[in-house]
Design an enzyme around this catalytic site. Structure first.
Site, short mmCIF file in Angstrom:
data_model
loop_
_atom_site.label_atom_id
_atom_site.label_comp_id
_atom_site.label_asym_id
_atom_site.label_seq_id
_atom_site.Cartn_x
_atom_site.Cartn_y
_atom_site.Cartn_z
N PHE A 156 40.38 80.78 13.39
CA PHE A 156 41.41 80.30 13.63
C PHE A 156 41.97 80.30 14.48
O PHE A 156 43.12 78.73 15.43
CB PHE A 156 42.73 80.55 12.56
CG PHE A 156 43.69 81.95 12.80
CD1 PHE A 156 44.30 81.73 13.86
CD2 PHE A 156 42.80 83.13 12.62
CE1 PHE A 156 45.10 83.06 14.48
CE2 PHE A 156 42.73 84.66 13.14
CZ PHE A 156 44.95 84.05 14.19
N LYS A 180 32.19 73.68 11.28
CA LYS A 180 33.08 73.94 10.64
C LYS A 180 34.25 74.59 10.71
O LYS A 180 34.21 76.23 11.16
CB LYS A 180 31.91 75.00 9.11
CG LYS A 180 31.99 74.66 7.73
CD LYS A 180 33.69 75.55 7.51
CE LYS A 180 34.03 77.20 7.67
NZ LYS A 180 35.99 77.71 8.32
N SER A 233 36.43 87.52 12.59
CA SER A 233 36.14 88.87 12.60
C SER A 233 35.12 89.71 11.97
O SER A 233 33.93 88.69 11.80
CB SER A 233 36.77 89.18 11.27
OG SER A 233 36.62 88.47 10.40
N CYS A 288 41.05 87.25 20.90
CA CYS A 288 39.75 88.49 20.69
C CYS A 288 39.96 89.38 21.83
O CYS A 288 39.11 90.70 22.88
CB CYS A 288 38.48 88.02 20.36
SG CYS A 288 37.61 87.39 21.67
N GLU A 383 41.42 96.80 14.29
CA GLU A 383 41.81 95.50 15.07
C GLU A 383 43.18 94.48 14.07
O GLU A 383 43.39 94.53 12.95
CB GLU A 383 41.03 94.41 14.82
CG GLU A 383 41.39 92.79 15.62
CD GLU A 383 40.26 92.07 15.28
OE1 GLU A 383 39.19 91.98 14.89
OE2 GLU A 383 40.03 91.08 16.81
P1 NAD Z 1 38.26 85.10 10.22
O1 NAD Z 1 36.82 85.77 10.20
O2 NAD Z 1 38.63 85.19 8.92
O3 NAD Z 1 37.18 83.45 10.15
C1 NAD Z 1 35.88 82.65 10.46
C2 NAD Z 1 35.84 81.93 10.13
O4 NAD Z 1 34.85 82.06 8.79
C3 NAD Z 1 36.24 80.52 9.77
O5 NAD Z 1 36.21 79.25 9.65
C4 NAD Z 1 36.55 81.15 7.88
O6 NAD Z 1 36.85 79.97 7.17
C5 NAD Z 1 35.26 81.72 7.61
N1 NAD Z 1 35.02 82.74 6.29
C6 NAD Z 1 36.30 83.41 5.95
N2 NAD Z 1 36.07 84.16 4.97
C7 NAD Z 1 34.89 83.79 5.08
C8 NAD Z 1 33.90 84.69 4.12
N3 NAD Z 1 33.64 85.03 3.40
N4 NAD Z 1 31.79 84.04 4.40
C9 NAD Z 1 32.47 83.32 4.96
N5 NAD Z 1 33.08 82.35 6.47
C10 NAD Z 1 33.71 82.66 5.51
O7 NAD Z 1 38.25 85.03 11.46
P2 NAD Z 1 39.56 84.17 11.63
O8 NAD Z 1 40.79 85.20 10.94
O9 NAD Z 1 39.62 82.81 11.59
O10 NAD Z 1 39.58 84.42 13.45
C11 NAD Z 1 39.93 85.63 13.74
C12 NAD Z 1 38.95 87.07 13.94
O11 NAD Z 1 38.14 86.33 14.90
C13 NAD Z 1 39.34 88.38 15.03
O12 NAD Z 1 39.24 89.00 14.17
C14 NAD Z 1 38.68 87.83 15.98
O13 NAD Z 1 38.52 89.13 16.44
C15 NAD Z 1 38.04 87.39 16.43
N6 NAD Z 1 37.68 86.50 17.20
C16 NAD Z 1 36.13 86.77 18.61
C17 NAD Z 1 35.90 85.72 18.70
C18 NAD Z 1 34.52 86.41 19.91
O14 NAD Z 1 34.84 85.61 21.10
N7 NAD Z 1 34.48 88.02 19.54
C19 NAD Z 1 36.72 84.95 19.68
C20 NAD Z 1 37.95 84.83 18.61
C21 NAD Z 1 38.13 85.38 17.56
#
Ligand code: NAD
Length: 492
Positions: A156, A180, A233, A288, A383
């Site tokens: 997000f 997606k 995440s 992140c 985190e």
């Molecule tokens: P999230 O892991 O909740 O969601 C990421 C994606 O996965 C979304 O598209 C979501 O719809 C999907 N998703 C959620 N639950 C799922 C499941 N059980 N099975 C399959 N898909 C699923 O992450 P978020 O809350 O949207 O974003 C924040 C996180 O992203 C933080 O932990 C941040 O550190 C990380 N992040 C990392 C980077 C990087 O480059 N390492 C960059 C940006 C964000």
């Protein structure tokens, strides 16, 4: 203060497929504005049969696109750059509306996405392959081929930038691409799809599939999708990595982070004050690469005073945005209260901030600085993903490095110092994938690739730059002989 306008009527989110916007057929979900704390639209989850339709259109389109010379494919991206620059304000406003960022931050994210696009434009010149006469009359050569149909699943926190980390590169390499986006911030993806359409991308090559877990699973289980990128995440990155790997796909899954900043006594208070404060408060800490733990070595009182004074001067709404949800605000307030109850000193408390005008229902938390004495406390190890800086006092640089290196993540580590020797020691001894010297958010600029290590990344390569090419393509190895060789050897 300029906040994004609240929409006159709610958005009806649609998938993008075959250059048309079409409603998905799964369960409905709501989209919120974090600034206003109100629903701004609804969408529907993409089902397996919706996905099937996308894949079949993508499959047809990819064959012709893969056979199009890269110089022709690149023309679409040149057009896209112009469209994105022209529509920058409109896209940034949407990013800000659905994510809660300030408009300035939203614009900066899109500009970083455009920088990745510029790298993709240069692939035609950088990646001309290799050829060598390996034996008399025999040559070996590499020819880069697209992976086929690829998909990318995004978080997000950067609704324009993170999709743009991969869309231009994967498409210019000859793939069809399915995005997606996060179901919390899905609206920007429609504007990106429109921009690609306006730039002349042939129908079927780009699809946007909205949804959550079920849609992600349908993507990673689909046999025709050959490579998957994921950013989110650590917990979900690992699940997606394992499932996609089991299905025999190429997968790179970027996870979460717990970034450390090492502050040394010789650091310039101005440079470190701005750099560290902006790192933990920028995008309301929802990056992140955000500073999360400050490892304060020795006497650094002046520097910490500057960090605090800059952070407390920020005006919510114009200098710092909102958090993604009310649940996240409650989670962070709870983490602060637990630390306080365990004896932490709250140096700056963002729990009772005043929301900007007309935003009383929004999801707000002010910058918060906590000083702890237990390096294993939750605020120092988990985190949090919010505007919270946890300070832990260290006796030496070695102790700071030991703490940094034992954390399970490996995204970013920065040091603030005026000593080149000490900076070099941090570069050499810190395990993080991205290291900053007097930079609070050490995001590599293109063409340098972006990516951490350990629990911040599952898979090989990086998500941008030259290290990402092997995710979206492979080298075909060609060995050629046109005439009988005069000298016979083991190759003959
Ligand atoms: P999230 O892991 O909740 O969601 C990421 C994606 O996965 C979304 O598209 C979501 O719809 C999907 N998703 C959620 N639950 C799922 C499941 N059980 N099975 C399959 N898909 C699923 O992450 P978020 O809350 O949207 O974003 C924040 C996180 O992203 C933080 O932990 C941040 O550190 C990380 N992040 C990392 C980077 C990087 O480059 N390492 C960059 C940006 C964000």
């Amino acid at each position: 203060m300029k906040l994004p306008n609240f929409p006159d009527k709610p958005y009806q989110l649609k998938n993008f497929i075959g250059n048309e916007f079409i409603q998905a057929s799964g369960a409905e979900f709501e989209i919120h504005s974090p600034h206003y704390g109100k629903v701004i639209g609804t969408g529907k989850q993409t089902t397996s049969s919706d996905l099937e339709n996308m894949v079949s259109k993508a499959k047809q389109a990819q064959i012709a696109w893969g056979n199009t010379p890269i110089k022709e494919r690149t023309i679409v991206l040149f057009n896209l750059r112009e469209v994105l620059i022209r529509r920058c304000d409109e896209i940034s406003e949407m990013v800000s509306l659905e994510n809660g960022k300030t408009l300035t931050e939203a614009r900066a994210g899109l500009m970083k996405g455009i920088e990745v696009l510029e790298f993709a434009l240069s692939i035609q010149n950088l990646d001309t392959g290799a050829q060598m006469e390996v034996s008399r009359g025999v040559t070996c050569a590499y020819r880069r081929e697209a992976s086929g149909i690829v998909a990318n699943i995004t978080p997000f926190n950067f609704p324009a930038m993170v999709p743009m980390w991969t869309m231009p590169i994967a498409l210019v390499l000859g793939n069809a691409y399915i995005l997606k986006p996060s179901d919390k911030t899905p609206l920007t993806a429609s504007l990106l799809a429109e921009a690609f359409q306006e730039a002349g991308l042939p129908s079927g090559l780009l699809a946007v599939a909205h949804g959550g877990v079920d849609t992600v699973n349908a993507i990673i289980d689909h046999p025709e999708i050959s490579a998957v990128g994921f950013v989110g995440s650590t917990k979900i990155a690992q699940i997606v990595y394992e499932r996609a790997s089991k299905n025999g796909k190429k997968i790179l899954a970027l996870g979460g982070a717990k970034n450390h900043i090492i502050l040394l006594p010789d650091a310039d208070p101005e440079v470190s004050g701005v750099g560290i404060s902006d790192s933990f408060t920028g995008c309301a800490g929802q990056r992140c690469m955000a500073a999360s733990v400050l490892l304060a070595v020795g006497e650094v009182g002046d520097q910490i005073a500057k960090i605090k004074s800059r952070a407390e001067s920020l005006v919510l709404g114009s200098d710092m945005g909102a958090l993604i949800s009310s649940e996240q605000v409650e989670f962070l307030k709870d983490a602060i209260s637990k630390a306080e109850a365990a004896g932490a000193k709250i140096i700056l408390d963002g729990r009772n901030v005043k929301a900007p005008e007309n935003c009383q229902s929004g999801y707000w938390l002010g910058p918060t600085i906590i000083e702890i004495s237990d390096q294993n406390s939750e605020v120092a190890t988990k985190e949090l993903f919010g505007p919270i800086l946890t300070i832990y006092r260290c006796d030496s640089l070695s102790q700071a490095l030991e703490i940094e290196n034992k954390n399970p993540y490996g995204n970013a580590c920065s040091v603030f110092t005026t000593s080149g020797g000490l900076a070099e020691e941090v570069i050499q001894k810190s395990k993080a994938g991205m290291v900053g010297i007097n930079i609070g958010v050490p995001v590599p600029r293109e063409p340098f690739s972006f990516g951490g290590i350990e629990a911040s990344k599952f898979g090989q390569g990086d998500i941008t730059g030259a290290n990402s090419l092997l995710l979206w393509s492979h080298h075909k190895k060609i060995t050629t002989k046109w005439q009988m060789q005069k000298d016979h050897n083991w190759m003959s």
